[in-house]
Design a protein around this motif. Sequence first.
Motif, PDB file in Angstrom:
ATOM      1  N   UNK A  46      -3.918  11.459  -3.946  1.00  0.00           N
ATOM      2  CA  UNK A  46      -3.521  12.179  -3.083  1.00  0.00           C
ATOM      3  C   UNK A  46      -1.961  11.758  -3.175  1.00  0.00           C
ATOM      4  N   UNK A  47      -0.931  12.697  -3.204  1.00  0.00           N
ATOM      5  CA  UNK A  47       0.396  12.275  -2.801  1.00  0.00           C
ATOM      6  C   UNK A  47       0.862  12.780  -1.646  1.00  0.00           C
ATOM      7  N   UNK A  48       1.208  11.809  -0.745  1.00  0.00           N
ATOM      8  CA  UNK A  48       1.555  12.248   0.679  1.00  0.00           C
ATOM      9  C   UNK A  48       2.995  11.593   1.084  1.00  0.00           C
ATOM     10  N   UNK A  49       3.693  12.283   2.010  1.00  0.00           N
ATOM     11  CA  UNK A  49       5.149  11.547   2.696  1.00  0.00           C
ATOM     12  C   UNK A  49       4.763  10.552   3.492  1.00  0.00           C
ATOM     13  N   UNK A  74     -12.534   0.110   1.831  1.00  0.00           N
ATOM     14  CA  UNK A  74     -12.060  -1.147   1.329  1.00  0.00           C
ATOM     15  C   UNK A  74     -10.651  -0.724   0.681  1.00  0.00           C
ATOM     16  N   UNK A  75      -9.772  -1.719   1.075  1.00  0.00           N
ATOM     17  CA  UNK A  75      -8.263  -1.263   0.450  1.00  0.00           C
ATOM     18  C   UNK A  75      -7.965  -2.311  -0.563  1.00  0.00           C
ATOM     19  N   UNK A  76      -7.662  -2.016  -1.632  1.00  0.00           N
ATOM     20  CA  UNK A  76      -7.171  -3.041  -2.565  1.00  0.00           C
ATOM     21  C   UNK A  76      -5.634  -3.577  -2.371  1.00  0.00           C
ATOM     22  N   UNK A  77      -5.639  -4.559  -1.609  1.00  0.00           N
ATOM     23  CA  UNK A  77      -4.294  -4.960  -1.329  1.00  0.00           C
ATOM     24  C   UNK A  77      -3.777  -6.414  -2.031  1.00  0.00           C
ATOM     25  N   UNK A  78      -3.206  -5.810  -3.155  1.00  0.00           N
ATOM     26  CA  UNK A  78      -2.413  -6.938  -4.234  1.00  0.00           C
ATOM     27  C   UNK A  78      -3.803  -7.744  -4.669  1.00  0.00           C
ATOM     28  N   UNK A  79      -4.736  -6.974  -5.328  1.00  0.00           N
ATOM     29  CA  UNK A  79      -5.652  -7.591  -5.717  1.00  0.00           C
ATOM     30  C   UNK A  79      -6.849  -7.983  -4.842  1.00  0.00           C
ATOM     31  N   UNK A  80      -6.664  -8.203  -3.651  1.00  0.00           N
ATOM     32  CA  UNK A  80      -7.779  -8.599  -2.551  1.00  0.00           C
ATOM     33  C   UNK A  80      -8.363  -7.318  -1.817  1.00  0.00           C
ATOM     34  N   UNK A  81      -9.673  -7.415  -1.770  1.00  0.00           N
ATOM     35  CA  UNK A  81     -10.475  -6.198  -1.241  1.00  0.00           C
ATOM     36  C   UNK A  81     -10.474  -6.318   0.302  1.00  0.00           C
ATOM     37  N   UNK A  82      -9.697  -5.737   1.059  1.00  0.00           N
ATOM     38  CA  UNK A  82      -9.543  -5.791   2.666  1.00  0.00           C
ATOM     39  C   UNK A  82     -10.444  -4.629   3.010  1.00  0.00           C
ATOM     40  N   UNK A  83     -11.540  -5.025   4.111  1.00  0.00           N
ATOM     41  CA  UNK A  83     -12.129  -4.079   4.659  1.00  0.00           C
ATOM     42  C   UNK A  83     -11.396  -3.158   5.749  1.00  0.00           C
ATOM     43  N   UNK A  84     -11.773  -1.987   5.828  1.00  0.00           N
ATOM     44  CA  UNK A  84     -10.876  -1.363   6.779  1.00  0.00           C
ATOM     45  C   UNK A  84     -11.779  -0.554   7.742  1.00  0.00           C
ATOM     46  N   UNK A  85     -13.260  -0.380   7.539  1.00  0.00           N
ATOM     47  CA  UNK A  85     -14.132  -0.085   8.406  1.00  0.00           C
ATOM     48  C   UNK A  85     -15.604  -0.139   7.936  1.00  0.00           C
ATOM     49  N   UNK A  86     -16.534  -0.354   8.760  1.00  0.00           N
ATOM     50  CA  UNK A  86     -17.865  -0.226   8.212  1.00  0.00           C
ATOM     51  C   UNK A  86     -18.950   0.067   9.175  1.00  0.00           C
ATOM     52  N   UNK A 128       0.126   2.461   0.119  1.00  0.00           N
ATOM     53  CA  UNK A 128      -0.305   3.355  -1.114  1.00  0.00           C
ATOM     54  C   UNK A 128      -1.014   2.200  -1.879  1.00  0.00           C
ATOM     55  N   UNK A 129      -1.877   2.778  -2.951  1.00  0.00           N
ATOM     56  CA  UNK A 129      -2.928   1.840  -3.606  1.00  0.00           C
ATOM     57  C   UNK A 129      -4.277   2.778  -3.631  1.00  0.00           C
ATOM     58  N   UNK A 130      -5.443   1.787  -4.094  1.00  0.00           N
ATOM     59  CA  UNK A 130      -6.736   2.318  -4.270  1.00  0.00           C
ATOM     60  C   UNK A 130      -7.557   1.936  -2.933  1.00  0.00           C
ATOM     61  N   UNK A 150      -7.349   7.205  -4.919  1.00  0.00           N
ATOM     62  CA  UNK A 150      -5.973   6.730  -4.915  1.00  0.00           C
ATOM     63  C   UNK A 150      -4.963   7.285  -4.110  1.00  0.00           C
ATOM     64  N   UNK A 151      -4.205   6.739  -3.223  1.00  0.00           N
ATOM     65  CA  UNK A 151      -3.180   7.258  -2.394  1.00  0.00           C
ATOM     66  C   UNK A 151      -1.635   6.870  -2.733  1.00  0.00           C
ATOM     67  N   UNK A 152      -0.927   7.845  -2.947  1.00  0.00           N
ATOM     68  CA  UNK A 152       0.457   7.650  -3.489  1.00  0.00           C
ATOM     69  C   UNK A 152       1.491   8.138  -2.310  1.00  0.00           C
ATOM     70  N   UNK A 153       2.451   7.128  -1.971  1.00  0.00           N
ATOM     71  CA  UNK A 153       3.248   7.714  -1.002  1.00  0.00           C
ATOM     72  C   UNK A 153       4.539   7.462  -1.224  1.00  0.00           C
ATOM     73  N   UNK A 154       5.212   9.046  -0.968  1.00  0.00           N
ATOM     74  CA  UNK A 154       6.737   9.227  -1.551  1.00  0.00           C
ATOM     75  C   UNK A 154       7.540   9.460  -0.290  1.00  0.00           C
ATOM     76  N   UNK A 155       8.900   9.528  -0.684  1.00  0.00           N
ATOM     77  CA  UNK A 155      10.012   9.839   0.393  1.00  0.00           C
ATOM     78  C   UNK A 155       9.684  11.336   0.712  1.00  0.00           C
ATOM     79  N   UNK A 156       9.456  12.220  -0.303  1.00  0.00           N
ATOM     80  CA  UNK A 156       9.354  13.652  -0.108  1.00  0.00           C
ATOM     81  C   UNK A 156       8.733  14.110  -1.127  1.00  0.00           C
ATOM     82  N   UNK A 157       7.871  15.182  -0.958  1.00  0.00           N
ATOM     83  CA  UNK A 157       7.100  15.785  -1.968  1.00  0.00           C
ATOM     84  C   UNK A 157       7.972  16.370  -3.101  1.00  0.00           C
ATOM     85  N   UNK A 158       7.667  16.490  -4.477  1.00  0.00           N
ATOM     86  CA  UNK A 158       8.591  17.148  -5.341  1.00  0.00           C
ATOM     87  C   UNK A 158       8.358  18.577  -5.270  1.00  0.00           C
TER      88      UNK A 158
END
Length: 231
Positions: A46-49, A74-86, A128-130, A150-158
């Motif tokens: 997903x590409x989101x603003x 889980x969120x892949x934060x610079x190679x470390x898997x961080x739990x968000x909820x469970x 932004x990330x996986x 995969x989440x992609x964060x942008x300034x504005x949608x193309x």
Amino acid sequence: MDVQGIWFDPCGMLPRHMAAGVVLSLLLGLWSTQALEMSVGKIPFLEAVNGSTVMLPCTYASCIGISNLYFNWQFNESGTMVKMCESVIPKEGVEPDVTILRERVEFVGSSKGNNVSIVLWNITFEDEGQYTCFGRNPKEKGKNHSAIFTLIVVDELRVVDNTLTIIIGSAVGGAIGLLMGFMLLKNLTLFVLAKLEEKNKECLVTSSGIDNTENGLSGSKADSKPTPKKK
């Protein structure tokens, strides 16, 4: 039956190693159809603003059902898997008590729809990330599965340039309109020609009758003889 050290099945069709392979393949096929499966949909990105709110979708499926299904995000934060909820879903139809482990995360799923989706509020570029949706089903001897979104964060949608699409659409529309105009003109021309041909036939019949009368042919008034006088 055993011939020269080779075992055959009761029907006498397969050697032992072949029969065992067939049975193993069937068991593996049956197991794979029953195994737990996590899915993030057909479009796993997903590409989101920046600053917007997004939903990360995830559903689960199991042919034999669930029992104490454990899941987490889980969120892949610079190679470390961080739990968000469970949480754990005790059985089908029972809503889980979800533990939120990260800010701006909200659970929006429902066990009635096999849904374990979450929402991220006010996303930033750091989000932004996986993201991995993980599940484990003890009913399948701890069988687990995961899916990545995969989440992609942008300034504005193309802005999508639709110029080519408009040109193609106009060309196709023009061609269709031209074809319809040609068919209409063709039908009108055929109709006019048919009317002219019908009128010509009527003129020929009329002129033929006139010619017969003027030339004194049989059946015409010029052919009639005077009545003989009585003596």
